[in-house]
Write a protein that holds these residues in place. Structure first.
Motif, PDB file in Angstrom:
ATOM      1  N   LEU A  77      46.472  28.961  68.934  1.00 33.50           N
ATOM      2  CA  LEU A  77      47.148  29.770  67.920  1.00 33.50           C
ATOM      3  C   LEU A  77      46.251  29.981  66.703  1.00 33.50           C
ATOM      4  O   LEU A  77      46.138  31.096  66.176  1.00 33.50           O
ATOM      5  N   GLU A  78      45.607  28.916  66.258  1.00 35.08           N
ATOM      6  CA  GLU A  78      44.723  29.009  65.087  1.00 35.08           C
ATOM      7  C   GLU A  78      43.579  29.992  65.351  1.00 35.08           C
ATOM      8  O   GLU A  78      43.230  30.796  64.488  1.00 35.08           O
ATOM      9  N   THR A  79      43.018  29.936  66.551  1.00 30.81           N
ATOM     10  CA  THR A  79      41.928  30.846  66.905  1.00 30.81           C
ATOM     11  C   THR A  79      42.423  32.289  66.950  1.00 30.81           C
ATOM     12  O   THR A  79      41.755  33.216  66.466  1.00 30.81           O
ATOM     13  N   ILE A  80      43.608  32.510  67.521  1.00 31.05           N
ATOM     14  CA  ILE A  80      44.175  33.858  67.600  1.00 31.05           C
ATOM     15  C   ILE A  80      44.449  34.414  66.213  1.00 31.05           C
ATOM     16  O   ILE A  80      44.151  35.572  65.910  1.00 31.05           O
ATOM     17  N   GLN A  81      45.018  33.584  65.340  1.00 30.97           N
ATOM     18  CA  GLN A  81      45.318  34.050  63.985  1.00 30.97           C
ATOM     19  C   GLN A  81      44.042  34.442  63.245  1.00 30.97           C
ATOM     20  O   GLN A  81      44.038  35.384  62.445  1.00 30.97           O
ATOM     21  N   LEU A 298      39.475  31.558  76.550  1.00 28.73           N
ATOM     22  CA  LEU A 298      40.879  31.849  76.835  1.00 28.73           C
ATOM     23  C   LEU A 298      41.425  32.885  75.853  1.00 28.73           C
ATOM     24  O   LEU A 298      42.093  33.855  76.250  1.00 28.73           O
ATOM     25  N   VAL A 299      41.138  32.685  74.568  1.00 31.32           N
ATOM     26  CA  VAL A 299      41.630  33.603  73.540  1.00 31.32           C
ATOM     27  C   VAL A 299      40.983  34.975  73.697  1.00 31.32           C
ATOM     28  O   VAL A 299      41.657  36.013  73.645  1.00 31.32           O
ATOM     29  N   GLU A 300      39.661  34.992  73.888  1.00 30.48           N
ATOM     30  CA  GLU A 300      38.939  36.260  73.994  1.00 30.48           C
ATOM     31  C   GLU A 300      39.450  37.084  75.177  1.00 30.48           C
ATOM     32  O   GLU A 300      39.756  38.277  75.037  1.00 30.48           O
ATOM     33  N   ALA A 305      42.820  41.506  77.283  1.00 29.10           N
ATOM     34  CA  ALA A 305      43.788  42.023  78.252  1.00 29.10           C
ATOM     35  C   ALA A 305      44.968  42.683  77.545  1.00 29.10           C
ATOM     36  O   ALA A 305      45.429  43.768  77.933  1.00 29.10           O
ATOM     37  N   LEU A 306      45.452  42.045  76.481  1.00 28.71           N
ATOM     38  CA  LEU A 306      46.611  42.579  75.753  1.00 28.71           C
ATOM     39  C   LEU A 306      46.261  43.881  75.039  1.00 28.71           C
ATOM     40  O   LEU A 306      46.987  44.877  75.148  1.00 28.71           O
TER      41      LEU A 306
END
Length: 338
Positions: A77-81, A298-300, A305-306
């Motif tokens: 979550l921290e990485t995505i934010q 995983l985040v990348e 994809a999204l």
């Protein structure tokens, strides 16, 4: 007084009233004057807050975090934010209990707020397959597989955790451990836990080793407290075990605390191996042996994809990523000396 009331009194469409209120072109002067006179008559003021919320919804991506104690998911979550700071979207975070139905919650939010997309950190697409099939916006599950769900909107990106569980078993067996206990999630509600256990047991069978699930498997939440409690139960039910495989690092760290309280040392008396590769595992004493998930990757892959689904209408994808085995210091070689 609402926009609809003004349109009715002026005998014009809602779009015409909206253009007048927002100072937009495309309205005849006589009509604009007529509409403006009614606006002035009733002292109507456009609700800018409601307008802003509506505009934000068009650019909002909801992030569902499955589990309140998952260090791995909070790290994702921290990485995505951090990534969202450079994106033209707003992130809304919803934290759910480990046993909640995240897909049903997502469907409700879709109907109420119409977000642009959704990210699921963790989740049980196999258990809540029917509800995931109803999600009507581009979405991605990060850290679990969703290829079994029939929904063109749903992508997934996860570590090859089946192969990771097998490698954990192989490492313990290679070091002479044949009587091994397992701590994992609730099997009925967690497809991830079922997959990891099945793969671990596949490696055991390959070496001709027995495993009694009634005595040698204990389920718990993916938390420090869950791991600690499960370790106490396991040491009572699985007599003579020399090693424990836990399905997350936080479970392993909790288990190590309980083992120490029982006067047992790691790895002197009991070896232990985790899963996830969270940073905290490097600072345990001893350093934890674990299967490290590649969080940045995983985040990348998940965000790619999204966003490709949202911005380019590309079809959903289901991706398995490699892991890194960390040998650590928590597994003892108990093979007889030659």
């Amino acid at each position: 007084m609402t926009i609809r009331d003004i349109a009715r009194e002026c005998n014009v469409g809602l779009g015409t009233v909206s253009r007048v209120l927002n100072g937009q072109p495309g309205v005849r002067p006589s009509t604009r004057e007529k509409v403006q006179s009614i606006i002035d008559k009733y002292g109507f003021v456009l609700n800018q807050n409601a307008k802003l919320l509506k505009e934000q919804d068009r650019h909002t991506i909801f992030i569902f975090v499955k589990g309140t104690s998952s260090i791995l998911l909070n790290s994702l979550l921290e990485t995505i934010q951090g990534r969202f700071e450079t994106l033209p979207y707003t992130a809304n975070v919803v934290v759910l209990d480990e046993y909640d139905n995240e897909a049903k919650r997502a469907c409700r939010i879709f109907y109420e707020q119409k977000p642009l997309g959704m990210i699921f950190l963790g989740g049980s697409p196999d258990v809540y397959k029917d509800d995931f099939a109803k999600v009507q916006v581009p979405c991605v599950i990060i850290s679990n597989q969703a290829h079994s769900v029939v929904n063109r909107n749903l992508s997934s990106v996860s570590t090859d955790d089946a192969r990771g569980a097998e490698e954990a078993a192989e490492f313990l067996i290679k070091n002479g451990h044949t009587n091994i206990g397992v701590i994992g999630g609730e099997l009925e509600s967690s497809e991830l836990s079922r997959r990891r256990l099945a793969s671990f047991l596949c490696a055991m069978r390959r070496h001709g080793l027995a495993f009694n699930k009634e005595t040698h498997f204990v389920h718990s939440k993916y938390s420090l407290e869950g791991g600690a409690s499960a370790a106490r139960t396991l040491m009572k039910s699985a007599r003579g075990i020399t090693a424990i495989f836990t399905m997350s690092d936080v479970m392993a760290i909790g288990a190590m605390r309980s083992l120490a309280d029982m006067g047992l040392s790691v790895p002197g008396d009991i070896s232990i191996i985790g899963f996830d590769g969270i940073p905290l595992a490097e600072f345990c004493c001893p350093r934890l042996a674990t299967i490290r998930q590649k969080r940045e990757m995983l985040v990348e892959e998940g965000l790619n994809a999204l966003l490709e689904s949202i911005e380019q209408q590309k079809p959903s994808v289901h991706t398995l990523l490699p892991f890194e085995f960390i040998e650590g210091e928590s597994v003892k070689d108990i093979r007889p000396a030659l």
